[in-house]
Structures are given as C-alpha cells and as structure tokens.
Design a protein around this motif. Structure first.
Motif, PDB file in Angstrom:
ATOM      1  N   VAL A   1       8.561   2.953   6.565  1.00 16.48           N
ATOM      2  CA  VAL A   1       7.280   3.490   6.106  1.00 16.48           C
ATOM      3  C   VAL A   1       6.953   4.847   6.734  1.00 16.48           C
ATOM      4  O   VAL A   1       6.604   5.791   6.014  1.00 16.48           O
ATOM      5  CB  VAL A   1       6.142   2.477   6.345  1.00 16.48           C
ATOM      6  CG1 VAL A   1       4.783   3.119   6.080  1.00 16.48           C
ATOM      7  CG2 VAL A   1       6.325   1.255   5.444  1.00 16.48           C
ATOM      8  N   PRO A   2       7.043   5.044   8.065  1.00 13.65           N
ATOM      9  CA  PRO A   2       6.708   6.361   8.626  1.00 13.65           C
ATOM     10  C   PRO A   2       7.571   7.495   8.076  1.00 13.65           C
ATOM     11  O   PRO A   2       7.085   8.617   7.911  1.00 13.65           O
ATOM     12  CB  PRO A   2       6.950   6.172  10.130  1.00 13.65           C
ATOM     13  CG  PRO A   2       6.742   4.713  10.357  1.00 13.65           C
ATOM     14  CD  PRO A   2       7.301   4.057   9.130  1.00 13.65           C
ATOM     15  N   SER A   3       8.843   7.220   7.776  1.00 17.23           N
ATOM     16  CA  SER A   3       9.728   8.271   7.270  1.00 17.23           C
ATOM     17  C   SER A   3       9.433   8.626   5.820  1.00 17.23           C
ATOM     18  O   SER A   3       9.909   9.659   5.319  1.00 17.23           O
ATOM     19  CB  SER A   3      11.192   7.831   7.401  1.00 17.23           C
ATOM     20  OG  SER A   3      11.463   6.737   6.549  1.00 17.23           O
ATOM     21  N   MET A   4       8.650   7.802   5.124  1.00 12.33           N
ATOM     22  CA  MET A   4       8.340   8.048   3.721  1.00 12.33           C
ATOM     23  C   MET A   4       7.013   8.778   3.544  1.00 12.33           C
ATOM     24  O   MET A   4       6.743   9.327   2.470  1.00 12.33           O
ATOM     25  CB  MET A   4       8.312   6.720   2.962  1.00 12.33           C
ATOM     26  CG  MET A   4       9.619   5.967   3.023  1.00 12.33           C
ATOM     27  SD  MET A   4       9.562   4.417   2.142  1.00 12.33           S
ATOM     28  CE  MET A   4       9.408   5.012   0.466  1.00 12.33           C
ATOM     29  N   LEU A   5       6.179   8.812   4.560  1.00  5.52           N
ATOM     30  CA  LEU A   5       4.867   9.455   4.438  1.00  5.52           C
ATOM     31  C   LEU A   5       4.944  10.953   4.119  1.00  5.52           C
ATOM     32  O   LEU A   5       4.079  11.463   3.406  1.00  5.52           O
ATOM     33  CB  LEU A   5       4.053   9.225   5.711  1.00  5.52           C
ATOM     34  CG  LEU A   5       3.638   7.770   5.987  1.00  5.52           C
ATOM     35  CD1 LEU A   5       2.779   7.684   7.250  1.00  5.52           C
ATOM     36  CD2 LEU A   5       2.893   7.174   4.801  1.00  5.52           C
ATOM     37  N   PRO A   6       5.940  11.707   4.638  1.00  2.12           N
ATOM     38  CA  PRO A   6       6.021  13.126   4.258  1.00  2.12           C
ATOM     39  C   PRO A   6       6.232  13.348   2.763  1.00  2.12           C
ATOM     40  O   PRO A   6       6.012  14.465   2.277  1.00  2.12           O
ATOM     41  CB  PRO A   6       7.234  13.631   5.064  1.00  2.12           C
ATOM     42  CG  PRO A   6       7.308  12.734   6.235  1.00  2.12           C
ATOM     43  CD  PRO A   6       6.906  11.385   5.712  1.00  2.12           C
ATOM     44  N   LEU A   7       6.672  12.327   2.025  1.00  3.61           N
ATOM     45  CA  LEU A   7       6.898  12.474   0.587  1.00  3.61           C
ATOM     46  C   LEU A   7       5.633  12.254  -0.231  1.00  3.61           C
ATOM     47  O   LEU A   7       5.634  12.490  -1.440  1.00  3.61           O
ATOM     48  CB  LEU A   7       7.970  11.476   0.114  1.00  3.61           C
ATOM     49  CG  LEU A   7       9.312  11.470   0.856  1.00  3.61           C
ATOM     50  CD1 LEU A   7      10.245  10.451   0.223  1.00  3.61           C
ATOM     51  CD2 LEU A   7       9.935  12.852   0.834  1.00  3.61           C
ATOM     52  N   VAL A   8       4.577  11.784   0.406  1.00  4.99           N
ATOM     53  CA  VAL A   8       3.348  11.438  -0.316  1.00  4.99           C
ATOM     54  C   VAL A   8       2.553  12.697  -0.637  1.00  4.99           C
ATOM     55  O   VAL A   8       2.439  13.613   0.192  1.00  4.99           O
ATOM     56  CB  VAL A   8       2.498  10.455   0.523  1.00  4.99           C
ATOM     57  CG1 VAL A   8       1.186  10.123  -0.189  1.00  4.99           C
ATOM     58  CG2 VAL A   8       3.283   9.174   0.778  1.00  4.99           C
ATOM     59  N   CYS A   9       1.971  12.720  -1.848  1.00  5.83           N
ATOM     60  CA  CYS A   9       1.255  13.903  -2.328  1.00  5.83           C
ATOM     61  C   CYS A   9      -0.195  13.985  -1.866  1.00  5.83           C
ATOM     62  O   CYS A   9      -0.884  14.951  -2.183  1.00  5.83           O
ATOM     63  CB  CYS A   9       1.256  13.916  -3.864  1.00  5.83           C
ATOM     64  SG  CYS A   9       2.894  13.940  -4.583  1.00  5.83           S
TER      65      CYS A   9
ATOM     66  N   TYR B   1       0.827  -1.208   0.000  1.00  4.99           N
ATOM     67  CA  TYR B   1       0.000   0.000   0.000  1.00  4.99           C
ATOM     68  C   TYR B   1       0.862   1.260   0.000  1.00  4.99           C
ATOM     69  O   TYR B   1       0.619   2.193  -0.776  1.00  4.99           O
ATOM     70  CB  TYR B   1      -0.937   0.007   1.209  1.00  4.99           C
ATOM     71  CG  TYR B   1      -1.831   1.223   1.226  1.00  4.99           C
ATOM     72  CD1 TYR B   1      -3.001   1.245   0.473  1.00  4.99           C
ATOM     73  CD2 TYR B   1      -1.507   2.351   1.979  1.00  4.99           C
ATOM     74  CE1 TYR B   1      -3.832   2.370   0.462  1.00  4.99           C
ATOM     75  CE2 TYR B   1      -2.325   3.476   1.972  1.00  4.99           C
ATOM     76  CZ  TYR B   1      -3.476   3.471   1.220  1.00  4.99           C
ATOM     77  OH  TYR B   1      -4.284   4.589   1.206  1.00  4.99           O
ATOM     78  N   ALA B   2       1.867   1.303   0.873  1.00  7.31           N
ATOM     79  CA  ALA B   2       2.679   2.514   1.006  1.00  7.31           C
ATOM     80  C   ALA B   2       3.429   2.834  -0.283  1.00  7.31           C
ATOM     81  O   ALA B   2       3.555   4.008  -0.658  1.00  7.31           O
ATOM     82  CB  ALA B   2       3.671   2.349   2.157  1.00  7.31           C
ATOM     83  N   PHE B   3       3.910   1.825  -0.986  1.00 10.91           N
ATOM     84  CA  PHE B   3       4.728   2.076  -2.174  1.00 10.91           C
ATOM     85  C   PHE B   3       3.908   2.275  -3.446  1.00 10.91           C
ATOM     86  O   PHE B   3       4.489   2.511  -4.500  1.00 10.91           O
ATOM     87  CB  PHE B   3       5.753   0.956  -2.359  1.00 10.91           C
ATOM     88  CG  PHE B   3       6.952   1.112  -1.474  1.00 10.91           C
ATOM     89  CD1 PHE B   3       8.102   1.727  -1.936  1.00 10.91           C
ATOM     90  CD2 PHE B   3       6.927   0.670  -0.157  1.00 10.91           C
ATOM     91  CE1 PHE B   3       9.206   1.885  -1.115  1.00 10.91           C
ATOM     92  CE2 PHE B   3       8.022   0.832   0.670  1.00 10.91           C
ATOM     93  CZ  PHE B   3       9.171   1.432   0.197  1.00 10.91           C
ATOM     94  N   GLN B   4       2.584   2.172  -3.347  1.00 12.34           N
ATOM     95  CA  GLN B   4       1.772   2.533  -4.501  1.00 12.34           C
ATOM     96  C   GLN B   4       1.209   3.950  -4.366  1.00 12.34           C
ATOM     97  O   GLN B   4       0.534   4.443  -5.260  1.00 12.34           O
ATOM     98  CB  GLN B   4       0.638   1.518  -4.707  1.00 12.34           C
ATOM     99  CG  GLN B   4      -0.346   1.362  -3.549  1.00 12.34           C
ATOM    100  CD  GLN B   4      -1.443   2.413  -3.538  1.00 12.34           C
ATOM    101  OE1 GLN B   4      -1.922   2.802  -4.593  1.00 12.34           O
ATOM    102  NE2 GLN B   4      -1.823   2.864  -2.348  1.00 12.34           N
TER     103      GLN B   4
END
Length: 309
Positions: free
Chosen positions: A181-189, A162-165
């Motif tokens: 995963v938590p550190s990548m959420l700020p990059l999500v649009c 889910y996170a990488f899609q």
C-alpha cells in the motif's frame, strides 16, 4: 474506464530492484536459495512440533503459528519477485495486486501481534511460573491467536478496499518488487494525507504497541534472571533474549519505517532495501533463532532422524 488519464482495474508493472537488470540472474539465484531455506526451515519446525508430544506446549504452539505465518509470508512476495527477475513482462493484474497487498498485510500484522504474545508467554513462564498453566491455557492461547488473525484481517480488508478504489493516474509503474500500500500511494491522483494518518494509526497499534510490550516483557524476564545465583543460567538467558530481541527489532524497526512515514519522505530504493528485511530476512532467521538455540527442538530433531534411519 474513467475519463482523462485515470483508469480502473488495469494491470500494474512492478519495476523490481533494478529497471535494467544485468544482475537479475544472480539476484534470482540468491533469492531462490533464501526462499528455499526459509521454507524448509519453517516446514521442518512445524513438523517437529506436531510429531513430538513433548513440544505440545503453549510456547511451541505459538512457535508453530509463527512458522506457518513466515512460510506464507515469504510465499506471498518472493515467487512473483523471483520470476520477474527472469521475465520480460513484470506486470501483475489489478486483482492479483489487490490480493497480494491484502494477504501481505494480514500476515505481517498477525506476525507483529504474535511476537508480542510470544514475549508475554515467556514473561509469564519465568516471572509467574505457578500461574502459567492458568494464564497460558490452551483456551487462552487460541483466543489470543484468533483475536490476532481476526483483527489483522479486518484491518487489512479496510486498507485494501480503500486503497484500491483510489484513482490511479497514467502509467501504473510500482517502484517496488511487490504490491504494498505505501508504495502505491505515489500513483494516486488525489491528496492522500488524510489516509496516511489512518496508516500511521494502524502502524502504531499493530506494530509499535507489541514492540513496546516485547521490550517490557524481556526487561522483566532479565530482571528476574539476574536475581538468580546461577551465572550459567544468566549467560544463557541473556544470549537467548538478545537473539530474540535482535530479530524482533529487525522486523519491527523496518516495518515501522515503512508504515509510519508519509509517502513524501519515502525513497523507493530505500523502501525496497528495507522491505527485504521484513519480507525475506526475518522469515529466514526466525526458525533458526527459535530452534537452534533450543535444546528441546534439537532433541526432537535427533529423535526423528534416528527413527527415520
């Protein structure tokens, strides 16, 4: 590629501890030493348990599983982090990042559940010794371990897929030393608040419930121990329980801090420091806490050394 500033399956850049690194060489040496010590400590413990038949018991079977997980756990993040200290290129491929996040979640979740199982083993051994062979038979041990691995693998697969899609925007700079995963959420649009609720739920089930079980188990164990007349036995039990609880608390508190807070409350620098404890410190401490305070392990080590000499 997607339109606008959203892109699919391009490399990420791991910023690491410092964006500009005058301390990179020193950090590399420190991390490399800790990694080597943790790796050797866990390998030695696994070998001792395999070689000495007196250690073929449920407690040591679970301990060998913990050492294997710690060995893989630290190998998932540290080698890439260490090479980034000395490399001008700190990139990681989209697929490599996905694999790292998946494996990390599987191992971290399984360790969290395994520590709970280990506390249950000690609870049964001390509070219900006559029923121990039945409650902790080989079949039951394998069943609990299989459930832990399977459950955490499914949980990790769902979160990773889910996170990488999700759509990532602009420059893919991950302000961390590994893909988490938590550190990548700020990059999500897009808004991720609903998804963060599922992370919170997973964290409460996989992290908080075993931690509460550990506290309850050791409370029962200490209650039984203090009813004994042996002051020496009480002192030893308190010393052993306190060391185990200290390391377990370090692991659970730091992981709960990362996985049960919304990303709006996260500080990248704080997250990196907290992550060091559950990615490096606990795998480093576990083999020593569970072996140096154990006379049977020390006896097995001496036996193997004498045979080799």
């Amino acid at each position: 590629m997607k339109t606008g500033n959203q892109s699919v399956k391009t490399d990420f850049i791991l910023l690491g501890f410092f964006q500009y690194g005058p301390m990179d060489t020193v950090l590399f040496a420190v991390i490399a030493i800790q990694f080597s010590v943790a790796l050797m400590g866990n390998i030695i413990l696994i070998l001792l348990i395999q070689l000495d038949t007196r250690l073929h018991t449920p407690m040591y079977f679970l301990l060998s599983q913990l050492s294997f997980i710690d060995m893989m756990y630290i190998s998932t993040t540290v080698p890439k982090m260490a090479t980034n200290f000395l490399s001008n290129s700190k990139t990681i491929t989209f697929f490599g990042c996905e694999i790292q996040a998946f494996v990390f979640l599987v191992l971290g979740g399984t360790e969290a559940l395994l520590l709970g199982v280990m506390s249950y083993d000690r609870y049964v051994a001390i509070c219900h010794p006559l029923r121990y062979p039945v409650l902790m038979s080989k079949k039951i041990c394998w069943f609990m371990i299989t459930c832990a691995w399977t459950g955490c693998s499914i949980n990790s697969l769902i979160h990773t897929l889910y996170a990488f899609q999700l759509p990532f925007c602009g420059a893919r700079l991950i302000n961390h030393f590994f893909c988490e995963v938590p550190s990548m959420l700020p990059l999500v649009c897009q808004d991720t608040s609903q998804y963060e609720h599922t992370i919170l739920l997973s964290g409460l089930i996989i992290l908080l419930l075993p931690f509460m079980a550990i506290l309850a188990s050791y409370a029962c164990v200490l209650t039984v121990v203090f009813q004994m007349s042996s002051g020496k036995g009480q002192t030893k039990a308190v010393s052993t329980c306190s060391s185990h609880l200290t390391v377990a608390s370090l692991f659970y508190v730091t992981t709960l801090s990362t996985y049960t807070r919304p990303h709006s409350l996260h500080s990248p620098e704080e997250d990196k420091i907290v992550a060091v404890f559950y990615t490096i410190v606990t795998p480093l401490l576990n083999p020593f806490i569970y072996s140096l305070r154990n006379k049977e392990v020390i006896r097995a080590l001496r036996k193997v050394c004498v045979q080799k000499i």
